[in-house]
Structures are given as C-alpha cells and as structure tokens.
Design a protein around this motif. Sequence first.
Motif, PDB file in Angstrom:
ATOM      1  N   ARG A 121      -9.206  -8.204 -17.613  1.00  0.00           N
ATOM      2  CA  ARG A 121     -10.235  -8.725 -18.961  1.00  0.00           C
ATOM      3  C   ARG A 121     -10.194  -7.104 -20.153  1.00  0.00           C
ATOM      4  O   ARG A 121     -10.942  -7.038 -19.105  1.00  0.00           O
ATOM      5  CB  ARG A 121     -11.012  -9.263 -18.216  1.00  0.00           C
ATOM      6  N   ASN A 305     -18.688  -7.865 -14.788  1.00  0.00           N
ATOM      7  CA  ASN A 305     -20.038  -7.595 -15.752  1.00  0.00           C
ATOM      8  C   ASN A 305     -21.338  -7.216 -14.858  1.00  0.00           C
ATOM      9  O   ASN A 305     -21.738  -5.967 -15.819  1.00  0.00           O
ATOM     10  CB  ASN A 305     -20.702  -9.134 -16.124  1.00  0.00           C
TER      11      ASN A 305
ATOM     12  N   LEU B 211     -20.578 -15.682 -20.177  1.00  0.00           N
ATOM     13  CA  LEU B 211     -20.574 -14.757 -18.650  1.00  0.00           C
ATOM     14  C   LEU B 211     -18.731 -14.193 -19.415  1.00  0.00           C
ATOM     15  O   LEU B 211     -18.175 -14.479 -19.935  1.00  0.00           O
ATOM     16  CB  LEU B 211     -19.276 -15.252 -18.046  1.00  0.00           C
ATOM     17  N   GLY B 212     -18.652 -12.835 -19.492  1.00  0.00           N
ATOM     18  CA  GLY B 212     -17.883 -12.031 -20.066  1.00  0.00           C
ATOM     19  C   GLY B 212     -18.031 -11.848 -21.256  1.00  0.00           C
ATOM     20  O   GLY B 212     -17.790 -11.070 -22.265  1.00  0.00           O
ATOM     21  N   TYR B 213     -19.295 -12.654 -22.087  1.00  0.00           N
ATOM     22  CA  TYR B 213     -19.160 -11.854 -23.467  1.00  0.00           C
ATOM     23  C   TYR B 213     -21.283 -11.331 -23.382  1.00  0.00           C
ATOM     24  O   TYR B 213     -21.104 -11.835 -24.151  1.00  0.00           O
ATOM     25  CB  TYR B 213     -19.477 -13.332 -23.971  1.00  0.00           C
ATOM     26  N   GLY B 214     -21.336 -11.039 -22.715  1.00  0.00           N
ATOM     27  CA  GLY B 214     -22.877  -9.975 -23.143  1.00  0.00           C
ATOM     28  C   GLY B 214     -23.739 -10.688 -21.730  1.00  0.00           C
ATOM     29  O   GLY B 214     -24.929  -9.579 -22.143  1.00  0.00           O
ATOM     30  N   PHE B 215     -23.688 -11.351 -21.304  1.00  0.00           N
ATOM     31  CA  PHE B 215     -23.723 -11.717 -19.999  1.00  0.00           C
ATOM     32  C   PHE B 215     -24.463 -10.414 -19.803  1.00  0.00           C
ATOM     33  O   PHE B 215     -25.474 -10.887 -18.830  1.00  0.00           O
ATOM     34  CB  PHE B 215     -22.974 -12.334 -18.714  1.00  0.00           C
ATOM     35  N   GLU B 216     -24.252  -9.559 -19.467  1.00  0.00           N
ATOM     36  CA  GLU B 216     -25.112  -7.953 -18.263  1.00  0.00           C
ATOM     37  C   GLU B 216     -26.017  -7.912 -18.783  1.00  0.00           C
ATOM     38  O   GLU B 216     -26.948  -7.289 -18.070  1.00  0.00           O
ATOM     39  CB  GLU B 216     -24.070  -7.801 -18.275  1.00  0.00           C
ATOM     40  N   TYR B 217     -25.920  -8.247 -20.215  1.00  0.00           N
ATOM     41  CA  TYR B 217     -27.226  -7.764 -21.041  1.00  0.00           C
ATOM     42  C   TYR B 217     -28.301  -8.827 -21.250  1.00  0.00           C
ATOM     43  O   TYR B 217     -29.328  -8.042 -20.800  1.00  0.00           O
ATOM     44  CB  TYR B 217     -26.653  -7.938 -22.957  1.00  0.00           C
ATOM     45  N   TYR B 219     -28.667  -9.757 -18.283  1.00  0.00           N
ATOM     46  CA  TYR B 219     -28.937 -10.572 -16.737  1.00  0.00           C
ATOM     47  C   TYR B 219     -30.063  -9.271 -16.567  1.00  0.00           C
ATOM     48  O   TYR B 219     -31.380  -9.456 -16.318  1.00  0.00           O
ATOM     49  CB  TYR B 219     -28.294  -9.919 -16.235  1.00  0.00           C
ATOM     50  N   SER B 220     -29.407  -7.749 -17.219  1.00  0.00           N
ATOM     51  CA  SER B 220     -30.532  -6.695 -17.645  1.00  0.00           C
ATOM     52  C   SER B 220     -31.993  -6.993 -17.993  1.00  0.00           C
ATOM     53  O   SER B 220     -32.766  -6.725 -17.245  1.00  0.00           O
ATOM     54  CB  SER B 220     -30.343  -5.699 -17.251  1.00  0.00           C
ATOM     55  N   TRP B 271     -17.313 -21.958 -14.249  1.00  0.00           N
ATOM     56  CA  TRP B 271     -17.542 -20.510 -15.272  1.00  0.00           C
ATOM     57  C   TRP B 271     -19.195 -20.744 -15.512  1.00  0.00           C
ATOM     58  O   TRP B 271     -20.126 -19.840 -15.655  1.00  0.00           O
ATOM     59  CB  TRP B 271     -16.585 -20.561 -17.041  1.00  0.00           C
ATOM     60  N   GLY B 278     -26.320 -16.679 -12.149  1.00  0.00           N
ATOM     61  CA  GLY B 278     -26.202 -15.710 -12.102  1.00  0.00           C
ATOM     62  C   GLY B 278     -27.677 -14.695 -12.884  1.00  0.00           C
ATOM     63  O   GLY B 278     -28.931 -14.646 -12.559  1.00  0.00           O
TER      64      GLY B 278
END
Lengths: 441, 316
Positions: A121, A305, B211-217, B219-220, B271, B278
């Motif tokens: 990925r 992520n 998820l995999g498409y900006g999830f981490e932004y 989340y934070s 997913w 999360g």
Amino acid sequence: MALTGLQIFKLLPNKNCGECDVPTCLAFAMKLAGKIAEPQACPYISDEAMEILGAAQTPPIKKIIFKNGEKEISIGAETVMFRHEKTFVNQTLIALEMTDNLSAEEFENELKRIESYKYERVGERLEPECISLKNVSDDKNNYLLKLETIQSKTEKIIILSDCNAEIIKEAMQLVDNKRLILNKVEDLSETLNIISDTQTPIVLSAKNIEELLEKVEKCEAQNFKNIILSIDFNNLNELLENNVLLRRSAIEKGFKLAGYPILTECTEEDELHSAILGICKYSSIVLLKKFSGASLFPLLTLRQNIFTDPQKPLQIDPGIYQVGEPDESSPLIVTTNFSLTYFIVSGEIENSISPAWLCIVDAEGMSVLTAWSANKFSGEIVGKAILNSGIEEKINHKKVIIPGYVAIIRGELEDKLPEWEILVGPQEAADIPKYLKEIWK
Amino acid sequence: MEFEKPLAEWKGQVQEIKLSDKVIIGGEQVFPNYSFDGKCSNKPAVAIEINDVFPENWPENLKEIWNTDTLKSPVERAKKAEKEFGADIIFFDMIGTHQDRENISANQAAENMNAILKAVDTPVIVRPDGNFEKQNKIFAKCCELAERQIIIGSAKEDNYRTITASALAGNHFIIAEAPIDVNIQKQLNILITQMNFPLERIIMDPMTGGLGYGFEYTYSVMERIRLQTFMDDPFMIPPMVCCVGQETWKIKEIKIEDEKYGSKPERGINWETTTAIGLILSGANIVVVRHPESVIKIKNFIDSIYQKSDCLQQGI
Ligand code: B12
Ligand code: SF4
C-alpha cells in the motif's frame, strides 16, 4: 527524563570554540535539547557529561531490536503520548498464532496461509512480522520440528509460547536469538538462567500492574534488559487502562520499571477490537489467534496510518515518471507528489492498456484538492512544472490531462502554456482507463 | 508492589447534549473512556446512513442489504435501520437534492424529511447536497417545516449564516464542519455562536479521512480538539460526529478481488468498523456507518470498553 537547554549548557565545557558547528556552547545545548544534534559532536565534552546526556537521550521506553531476514525491526523507544506531539516511533508488530498440534501437512498449509498475507500500500510493504508457536502437544520433539519448519520457511520473528525450560534451551540452539521472543514460559527462574547470556527478549505476564512490576524488578535485579510486558484483561476497559497507565508512568513520570514495550494477547471473541485498541493505544506487539485477510488488511492499514510521521506526509520526488513503456505519442498526465495520490493514479494507468507519462508536481506531499486549496497546485505552478520537466523533448504532442477535481485551473494553465491543449480528466482515478480509451486514440 | 496510578488532571468537559429521551451524547471529562482519570459519561452513539434516493454507486454487497423489495423507500429503510439494525440515530443524507442529480426541490426535501421523522423515534440528522444556494433553500425549508427537533448539517466557514439562522429559529441542532483543522473548527464555532446560536446545540464534524485515506489526520485533529476541551477552552466543547461509511465504501481496498484480502463483504465491514473504533478512541461521540454488521461490531466494542465506568447506555 529530558533535560532543558539550560541544564545541558551547564554540563558543557563553555569554550565556545565552535567545533561542534554552532558558534557557542549555548547554541549547541539548545540543539541537544531539541534532539537535532548528538553530544559526540563536541570533542571536549567530559565523560561525566556524556553519561548524563546519554541517559537523558535514551528513550523512556526500552528499545528492543530484532532481526527479520536482512532487515532490523525494533519495538519500544517511544517518547510521546499523542502522535501529533512528535511521532510514534516503532510500529506495533502483528503476531499470528500457530499451534504445534497440527499434522505436518496441516502445519505447512497454515504456514503458507500466513505467508500469503503480504500487501503493498502506498509503496510500503505491509505484513505481520511475527509468528507465535504455542506449545499444545507438550511433546518436545514435535514442538521443535514445527519450530524448525517456521524458521526455515519464513523470516518472521518467532514467539515461543507456553514452553518449559528444556524446550527453550533446545529452541535457542535452533533459531537465531535475534529472532526469538519467549512468552508464557513455564518456569521463569529456570528460563532466566538459560537466557542470562543471550538476553533473549522475554515477556513477563501478570494479572495486574503491581504483580507485573514486581516481576520486572526481579528481572532488572538480575540484569535482564530485554523485557516485554503483558497484563491479562477481562474487558477492553482494563486493556486501555493498563496500557495508558504504563505508558504514562514511563513517559511522564520517568518511572523506569514501566518503561518496556507491551505485548497484547488479543481475546478471541473480539480479536479485531483488542487489536485496534492495541495499535492506537500503545501496544508494541498484538498477538492474534483467529485471523484472515479480511481482518489483517484493515489492521495493517490502521497501523500504517497511526505510525506515519505527522510532520511529513509520505511523498515521492517530483519529476517525470513512466508508467508502462510510453513513447512520444503517449498521453501526459499530471498530478501531485502525495504518495497516496501517486500510487492510486499510477495504479489506474497501469490498469488501462495505455502506457503514459506522469508529471509529478511538487505540492509538498498534498492531495490534489488539498494542494489546490493551499495554492500548491495552481495553473501557474503546474504549468511551470511541465515546462521545467523536459517532457517536451520526449513527446510529439502538446496535450496534458489534469485531474477532474481541479478543472478550475484550466484557464490559468492555458495562459501559462499557450501552445498546449489542456484536457480535463475524470474526477476519480478509477475512471482513468475508460477515459483514456475514449479520448486517446 | 505499590503502584501509584499516574492520573491526569483535566479541566473542562464535553457538552452533554440530549438529542432525544433515549439518546444523550457527550458529557465526558476525560479522553474516550479513560475512566481511571475521571467521568466518562455517555457512550458514543451509532448512526446509520439513509439516502433520499437509492445510492446506486454503493458496492453490490452493501446495496444488497438495502435494496430488497420491502426496502424500496427511504422511510422503510429508516425503519429497518432503527428497529432491526439498532441505529441510535438516523443520518438522512439527501444526495438527491443536488442540482446535478435528481434536483429534488426544497419543499419535497422537507416532505421527505418529515416522512422519516414520523417513521422513526430516533433523533435524525438531516443533510442536503448541492451548491450553497440550493442547500440554503433546503436548510430554511427543513428547519421551518420539521415536525420535531432535527440535527441539521453542515455549517461551513463560508456557508454558516443561513443554516445558523434557520436552525436558531426552529430550535434545532446544527453540525459545524471544518476541514480537519483545529483552528478553523474553533473559528467556526465562534462565528456560529456570535449569531446568538447556543453552543449547547452545536455538534462538530472534524471531517473524516477514510482509513488509508487521511484517517490519521482526522485522528490527530480530534485528539487535539479534545486536548483543548480538557484544557478548558470554552469554544471546543461540542461533541463530535464522524461520517465513517461515506469514506469507507468508496475506496479501492474494499473492492479488490483476491484471496489473500479475505472475503469482500467481511473486509468492508471490518474496514468500516476499524475506522469507526479508531475515531471513537480519538473522541467521536457519533459515528455514522452504512452496514448493519458494523453497527453490531461497533456496539460490542463500545460495551466492552465502557464496561467498568459510570457511563450511560444509549437507548435505555
Ligand atoms: C486528509 C486531508 C487533508 C490533510 C492533508 C492530506 C494530504 N497529505 O494531502 C490536511 C489535514 C493537512 C488537510 C489540510 C487542508 N485541507 Co484537506 N482534506 C483532506 C481530505 C480529508 C482527504 C484528502 C486525501 O488524502 N484524498 C485522497 C487523495 C488520493 O485524493 P486526490 O489526491 O484528490 O486524488 C484522487 C483524485 O483527485 C484522482 N486524481 C488524482 N490525480 C489525478 C490526475 C488525473 C489526470 C485524474 C484524471 C485524476 C486524478 O485520483 C485520486 C483518487 O480518485 C479531503 C476531503 C476528502 N475526503 O477528500 C480534504 C480536502 C481536500 N481539504 C480541503 C481543505 C479546504 C484543506 C485546507 C485548505 C483547510 C485548512 N486547514 O486550511 C488545508 C490545506 C493545506 C494547508 N494549508 O496546509 C478541502 C478542499 C476544498 C476544495 N474543494 O477545494 C477538502 C476537499 C475538504 C472539504 N470538503 O472541505 N487536508
Ligand atoms: S565544540 Fe563543545 S566546547 Fe566547542 S562550542 Fe561546541 S559545545 Fe562548546
């Protein structure tokens, strides 16, 4: 505990000679405090200062290094509670459980299944790194046979689970110690004797934090360094509480006994849930028993992520890329240098039969619309990127396809590239193959 | 050995909002279920998304569930979502109002909404689609004609005035949406309250990256928003909603056909569930999903993690 710049300054020679590449000792101290320099850069630093700084620089959570084929993999070494504060350093390892009571054939099939869970990925390889071999048969020879199979057929880290000292002793002859973790050992003190020289990482498990810390204290007293923590839990609330409190103790209070990586044995009923919780909240290893591609793939993506560095999005170098083997009449497509965008778009071009030239614009690692709204993907910038890319020497046409979401930059781009024809592509990359088929004949 | 629990001392509290007699969200004084630190209050709510027109672009294995003979109308789908799939909230996403789609009129949209409001007992989130001009008309009509209190969205930085005025007049709740940005979110909350709209009726949508498409932004940003809440920033107290389903069921990863990725329906559900959990862990008070199996899994998670604390059960 981290020292402030001023505290560090007091430890330095105060010669202000500049040999550390900054003009003054104070400036150097500031760099050390910001962790952008190493104390070794000052040739005059005293041994005593070095020791204090060295200790201050070791992360509050112990780092353990494993060998995974040619690569090294580490766990621990974390320094923050929230990922936006800096970054989470070493990603949670995913371990899959095998039991030794399968027939040789079943075992090999299961191993094959596990080895098939490898994904790509965004240019990264995603896979579970560990296999836990659980001793169910209580038959030493059988166990060692299965262990040998894993060790010869995979490169994964191996967790020996539920073994007695005798098995462990022989297992350690079979497998490189840098690939081993001991979990749920039957006889702790005997096992400790065996591993006192090798420092093989060992999981200490307990019913609660107090009991666990007692074990850690004992091990530390005997000079064991590669400790991994594990606490039983009855529900996810307990798992969350234990993980947060251990991490906080280590990072915020500098409490050494709590400063070790955590292994979470996921409960079978809600395995996905405990794994998600472990990945988001401070487990360094999550151990799964019932798993399939359908659960592993989202978990591996979640991990990818959570553990990306929040300060720099995954990005690729700007420039001209070839997808397939384009020639001078192949289409020219432009997009941003955000890894995700690049891999999606190039993947879709591969799906079409048409090879293409891909012009990657430096948009500071942002997606098409994000870059456009941040003014990093304007007609002006895209035009300049095309002109400077040297693509004109490679193609015999003057047509460029832009992403559908930024149709709005067309006019500006026409001004910048007056001799060119600007084609607005579809919005979603998935429609690129169809689009190319229709318009590029 | 004695272990002194290193407890955090937070100030501030997420606004508690009573959306209906049964559904109350927010109220926590700590990070999601840090029950050891302090009061957790209400469990997160799970909403199911229903569209006014049938969403033909959904993947087959998801469409199957919603496209049976007995589920032809949005009203039937909403009822099913409430009665059988256990939705705490219905998220009525009116994609058919977009001027480039069915272009459903404001009056018709309000009628469609009222049919849903009548059919279910849950709180209903209403969201029109289209350009600002079109949306503004619908905001006004829906807020005026709604037969009971609704939650209407989304108010954005450059489009908050009409919706705020409409929701204020009709005594409704509002969703304030900012593009994954703490400062814009706060600014928007302030702008809305400057129109005399009570902060107690705002729900924030920090925007969900899949998820995999900006999830981490997302989340934070949610963690940072809650850090501000618990450092007693008076403008950062509204609860948060995350539209998980919309960001999940369009991505490539759930459509891949290959044995090592596992079965497609199961992967999609996982997913959606993984994303939702999360985001609950980073502070979501409402997660909006599309698959009934996801609802079950997410609720199992919520029950297990909110076990020991003094939290209140949704829907009792
Ligand atoms: C994650 C995210 C962010 C992250 C950045 C992520 C990154 N590295 O880019 C952060 C939080 C930093 C961010 C910031 C901002 N963001 Co933002 N962000 C998003 C979000 C949620 C996802 C973006 C993403 O990763 N998409 C995935 C990638 C792969 O998509 P993509 O690059 O567009 O590629 C797709 C297509 O364009 C196509 N494609 C790509 N190239 C090509 C080429 C051709 C030829 C073709 C045919 C197709 C094609 O293929 C891909 C798949 O189909 C979106 C909303 C959403 N759900 O989309 C908002 C969004 C893009 N952001 C937006 C905004 C406004 C901003 C900010 C300006 C807000 C602010 N905070 O000030 C800032 C700008 C950045 C800055 N000033 O620093 C808006 C843009 C509005 C608009 N229509 O212009 C969006 C749409 C949200 C919204 N609805 O308001 N953002
Ligand atoms: S090299 Fe050492 S002594 Fe010289 S300026 Fe740098 S810190 Fe000071």
